[in-house]
Design a protein around this motif. Structure first.
Motif, PDB file in Angstrom:
ATOM      1  N   THR A 118     -14.021-141.842  96.973  1.00  0.00           N
ATOM      2  CA  THR A 118     -13.610-142.953  96.117  1.00  0.00           C
ATOM      3  C   THR A 118     -12.490-143.736  96.801  1.00  0.00           C
ATOM      4  OG1 THR A 118     -12.066-141.538  94.962  1.00  0.00           O
ATOM      5  CG2 THR A 118     -14.241-141.794  93.966  1.00  0.00           C
ATOM      6  N   GLU A 119     -12.231-144.912  96.249  1.00  0.00           N
ATOM      7  CA  GLU A 119     -11.215-145.773  96.842  1.00  0.00           C
ATOM      8  C   GLU A 119      -9.850-145.107  96.950  1.00  0.00           C
ATOM      9  OE1 GLU A 119     -11.503-149.809  94.848  1.00  0.00           O
ATOM     10  OE2 GLU A 119     -13.095-148.602  93.986  1.00  0.00           O
ATOM     11  N   SER A 120      -9.558-144.202  96.018  1.00  0.00           N
ATOM     12  CA  SER A 120      -8.241-143.558  96.033  1.00  0.00           C
ATOM     13  C   SER A 120      -8.024-142.802  97.339  1.00  0.00           C
ATOM     14  CB  SER A 120      -8.100-142.621  94.834  1.00  0.00           C
ATOM     15  OG  SER A 120      -9.069-141.604  94.912  1.00  0.00           O
ATOM     16  N   VAL A 121      -9.107-142.324  97.950  1.00  0.00           N
ATOM     17  CA  VAL A 121      -8.999-141.623  99.225  1.00  0.00           C
ATOM     18  C   VAL A 121      -8.503-142.582 100.306  1.00  0.00           C
ATOM     19  CG1 VAL A 121     -10.338-140.503 101.062  1.00  0.00           C
ATOM     20  CG2 VAL A 121     -10.779-139.934  98.670  1.00  0.00           C
ATOM     21  N   LEU A 122      -9.019-143.813 100.255  1.00  0.00           N
ATOM     22  CA  LEU A 122      -8.678-144.793 101.283  1.00  0.00           C
ATOM     23  C   LEU A 122      -7.268-145.344 101.112  1.00  0.00           C
ATOM     24  CD1 LEU A 122     -12.040-146.766 101.405  1.00  0.00           C
ATOM     25  CD2 LEU A 122     -11.379-144.703 102.634  1.00  0.00           C
ATOM     26  N   MET A 123      -6.742-145.210  99.891  1.00  0.00           N
ATOM     27  CA  MET A 123      -5.427-145.770  99.601  1.00  0.00           C
ATOM     28  C   MET A 123      -4.293-145.032 100.302  1.00  0.00           C
ATOM     29  SD  MET A 123      -5.853-146.695  95.644  1.00  0.00           S
ATOM     30  CE  MET A 123      -4.104-146.555  95.263  1.00  0.00           C
ATOM     31  N   GLY A 124      -4.535-143.794 100.715  1.00  0.00           N
ATOM     32  CA  GLY A 124      -3.470-143.004 101.348  1.00  0.00           C
ATOM     33  C   GLY A 124      -3.098-143.557 102.714  1.00  0.00           C
ATOM     34  N   GLY A 125      -2.625-142.710 103.596  1.00  0.00           N
ATOM     35  CA  GLY A 125      -2.235-143.137 104.941  1.00  0.00           C
ATOM     36  C   GLY A 125      -3.435-143.668 105.704  1.00  0.00           C
ATOM     37  N   SER A 126      -3.439-144.962 105.985  1.00  0.00           N
ATOM     38  CA  SER A 126      -4.653-145.615 106.457  1.00  0.00           C
ATOM     39  C   SER A 126      -5.119-145.153 107.834  1.00  0.00           C
ATOM     40  CB  SER A 126      -4.460-147.117 106.438  1.00  0.00           C
ATOM     41  OG  SER A 126      -3.412-147.448 107.319  1.00  0.00           O
ATOM     42  N   GLU A 127      -4.184-144.975 108.767  1.00  0.00           N
ATOM     43  CA  GLU A 127      -4.615-144.624 110.119  1.00  0.00           C
ATOM     44  C   GLU A 127      -5.225-143.227 110.176  1.00  0.00           C
ATOM     45  OE1 GLU A 127      -1.512-145.532 113.047  1.00  0.00           O
ATOM     46  OE2 GLU A 127      -1.851-147.593 112.357  1.00  0.00           O
ATOM     47  N   ASN A 128      -4.586-142.287 109.485  1.00  0.00           N
ATOM     48  CA  ASN A 128      -5.119-140.933 109.446  1.00  0.00           C
ATOM     49  C   ASN A 128      -6.497-140.910 108.815  1.00  0.00           C
ATOM     50  OD1 ASN A 128      -2.790-140.028 110.560  1.00  0.00           O
ATOM     51  ND2 ASN A 128      -1.888-139.344 108.623  1.00  0.00           N
ATOM     52  N   VAL A 129      -6.619-141.657 107.721  1.00  0.00           N
ATOM     53  CA  VAL A 129      -7.888-141.684 106.996  1.00  0.00           C
ATOM     54  C   VAL A 129      -8.985-142.236 107.892  1.00  0.00           C
ATOM     55  CG1 VAL A 129      -9.119-142.780 105.086  1.00  0.00           C
ATOM     56  CG2 VAL A 129      -6.829-141.843 104.713  1.00  0.00           C
ATOM     57  N   GLU A 130      -8.674-143.321 108.591  1.00  0.00           N
ATOM     58  CA  GLU A 130      -9.670-143.954 109.451  1.00  0.00           C
ATOM     59  C   GLU A 130     -10.082-143.011 110.589  1.00  0.00           C
ATOM     60  OE1 GLU A 130      -8.456-147.875 110.569  1.00  0.00           O
ATOM     61  OE2 GLU A 130     -10.233-148.112 111.847  1.00  0.00           O
ATOM     62  N   ALA A 131      -9.091-142.369 111.195  1.00  0.00           N
ATOM     63  CA  ALA A 131      -9.379-141.451 112.308  1.00  0.00           C
ATOM     64  C   ALA A 131     -10.249-140.295 111.831  1.00  0.00           C
ATOM     65  CB  ALA A 131      -8.068-140.917 112.894  1.00  0.00           C
ATOM     66  N   ARG A 132      -9.939-139.790 110.658  1.00  0.00           N
ATOM     67  CA  ARG A 132     -10.707-138.681 110.115  1.00  0.00           C
ATOM     68  C   ARG A 132     -12.139-139.099 109.798  1.00  0.00           C
ATOM     69  NH1 ARG A 132      -8.692-133.853 106.821  1.00  0.00           N
ATOM     70  NH2 ARG A 132      -7.956-133.676 108.938  1.00  0.00           N
ATOM     71  N   MET A 133     -12.272-140.287 109.227  1.00  0.00           N
ATOM     72  CA  MET A 133     -13.621-140.782 108.932  1.00  0.00           C
ATOM     73  C   MET A 133     -14.428-140.900 110.220  1.00  0.00           C
ATOM     74  SD  MET A 133     -12.986-143.690 106.005  1.00  0.00           S
ATOM     75  CE  MET A 133     -14.699-144.008 105.574  1.00  0.00           C
ATOM     76  N   CYS A 134     -13.799-141.420 111.275  1.00  0.00           N
ATOM     77  CA  CYS A 134     -14.503-141.596 112.540  1.00  0.00           C
ATOM     78  C   CYS A 134     -14.918-140.250 113.124  1.00  0.00           C
ATOM     79  CB  CYS A 134     -13.635-142.370 113.535  1.00  0.00           C
ATOM     80  SG  CYS A 134     -13.444-144.086 113.049  1.00  0.00           S
ATOM     81  N   ASP A 135     -14.026-139.273 113.025  1.00  0.00           N
ATOM     82  CA  ASP A 135     -14.307-137.930 113.529  1.00  0.00           C
ATOM     83  C   ASP A 135     -15.549-137.357 112.828  1.00  0.00           C
ATOM     84  OD1 ASP A 135     -14.244-135.377 114.512  1.00  0.00           O
ATOM     85  OD2 ASP A 135     -12.161-134.974 113.982  1.00  0.00           O
ATOM     86  N   ILE A 136     -15.585-137.535 111.524  1.00  0.00           N
ATOM     87  CA  ILE A 136     -16.705-136.993 110.746  1.00  0.00           C
ATOM     88  C   ILE A 136     -17.980-137.798 111.011  1.00  0.00           C
ATOM     89  CG2 ILE A 136     -17.547-136.667 108.375  1.00  0.00           C
ATOM     90  CD1 ILE A 136     -14.604-135.935 107.639  1.00  0.00           C
ATOM     91  N   LYS A 137     -17.816-139.112 111.147  1.00  0.00           N
ATOM     92  CA  LYS A 137     -18.991-139.962 111.415  1.00  0.00           C
ATOM     93  C   LYS A 137     -19.630-139.661 112.772  1.00  0.00           C
ATOM     94  CE  LYS A 137     -19.039-144.385 110.483  1.00  0.00           C
ATOM     95  NZ  LYS A 137     -19.930-144.920 109.441  1.00  0.00           N
TER      96      LYS A 137
END
Ligand code: C2E
Ligand code: CA
Ligand code: CA
Ligand code: CA
Length: 279
Positions: A151-170
């Motif tokens: 959900t969007e609330s996940v993206l609202m946190g620390g943006s760089e960490n979230v993006e890096a983690r998403m990329c790792d999983i993707k």
């Protein structure tokens, strides 16, 4: 002032105690349920909007409580998130989906896209990418076609960490869907910023379509905007043929809802897939 506040609060105290007690019981029962694996996953079909073909399913957790019967995830997931039990529960869900997918493929069923809900707490856990790696290796599904719904609330946190983690999983072949789209805050900017693949329009917007002009306009805008960003769109909570036709005319990609099918236990869902096996 403090004293007055205390006095005013007193009439409510018995209720609050009852609530707190119920909550403690629920947490204790949940802890036991995690140990005993008293959960089940049900699978709700997702179809291609244009053709009606079955393309995937959303895994939804069910808890069979020994005395209370089935307890809705709406009741126990928030409790699990607060007390941290969502981490082992989420791990169980992921393992179960990956295992189920392997078994269905082994029995000759088509490679459907299985989607599962990943809580923000679970998403932020340091070990998630590693867990994904381990499970995919263990159950040997090369390109996995799994979708994590966040959900969007996940993206609202620390943006760089979230993006890096998403990329790792993707990188491991997993897609991301943004769940309950439209109910949160500044949804639009998130779509541009984070590597999301699918947008799920929340049921509350679909419910009164197409009669409610505001909702209909909003749904159309979400679909057009998502498409212009190269994303695909799933409409949730589709309950009527009229809604289906409306969404089809707008070029919505996927449909999910009681009109298509309710969430089913794994064996019932497998029976639904069986006719596709020989096709
Ligand atoms: P969600 O992710 O938005 O899931 C969709 C919910 O809408 C499901 O409720 C589904 O049964 C229901 N639904 C689907 N189609 C229709 C329809 O046409 N009409 C109506 N009225 N309802 C429909 P469910 O299974 O009770 O799950 C509720 C919520 O609990 C989910 O909402 C999700 O936020 C959470 N949840 C469920 N399973 C999991 C899980 O494994 N992990 C986590 N973290 N959360 C989960
Ligand atoms: Ca979901
Ligand atoms: Ca949803
Ligand atoms: Ca929801």
């Amino acid at each position: 002032a403090k004293q007055a506040g205390k006095n005013r609060a007193q009439p409510y105290a018995p209720h609050m105690q009852a609530d707190a007690l119920a909550r403690v019981h629920l947490e204790a029962d949940l802890r036991m349920a995690v140990e005993q694996r008293a959960f089940e996953l049900h699978y709700q079909p997702i179809v291609d909007c244009a053709s009606g073909a079955l393309v995937g399913a959303e895994a939804l957790i069910r808890w069979k409580h020994p005395e209370r019967g089935m307890i809705s995830p709406l009741e126990f997931i928030p409790v699990a998130e607060e007390c941290g039990l969502i981490v082992p529960i989420g791990e169980w869900v992921l393992r179960e989906v990956v295992r189920q997918r392997r078994d269905w493929l082994a029995r000759g069923h088509p490679p459907l896209r299985l989607t599962l809900n990943v809580s923000g707490v679970q998403f932020r856990e340091a070990g998630l990418p590693e867990l994904v790696r381990t499970l995919l290796a263990e159950f040997g599904t090369a390109r996995s076609s799994l979708v994590f719904e966040i959900t969007e609330s996940v993206l609202m946190g620390g943006s760089e960490n979230v993006e890096a983690r998403m990329c790792d999983i993707k990188e491991q072949g997993i897609c991301f869907a943004l769940d309950d789209f439209g109910t949160g805050f500044s949804s639009l900017s998130y779509l541009k910023r984070f590597p999301v693949d699918i947008v799920k329009i929340d049921r509350s917007f679909v419910r009164d379509c197409p009669d409610d002009r505001n909702d209909a306009t909003l749904v159309e805008a979400i679909i057009n905007m998502a498409h212009s960003l190269g994303l695909r769109v799933t409409a949730e909570g589709v309950e009527s043929a009229e809604q289906r036709e409306f969404l089809r005319a707008l070029g919505c990609d996927y449909l999910q809802g009681y009109l298509i099918g309710k969430p089913l236990a794994a064996d019932a869902f497998e029976a639904l897939m069986a006719p596709l096996r020989s096709a």
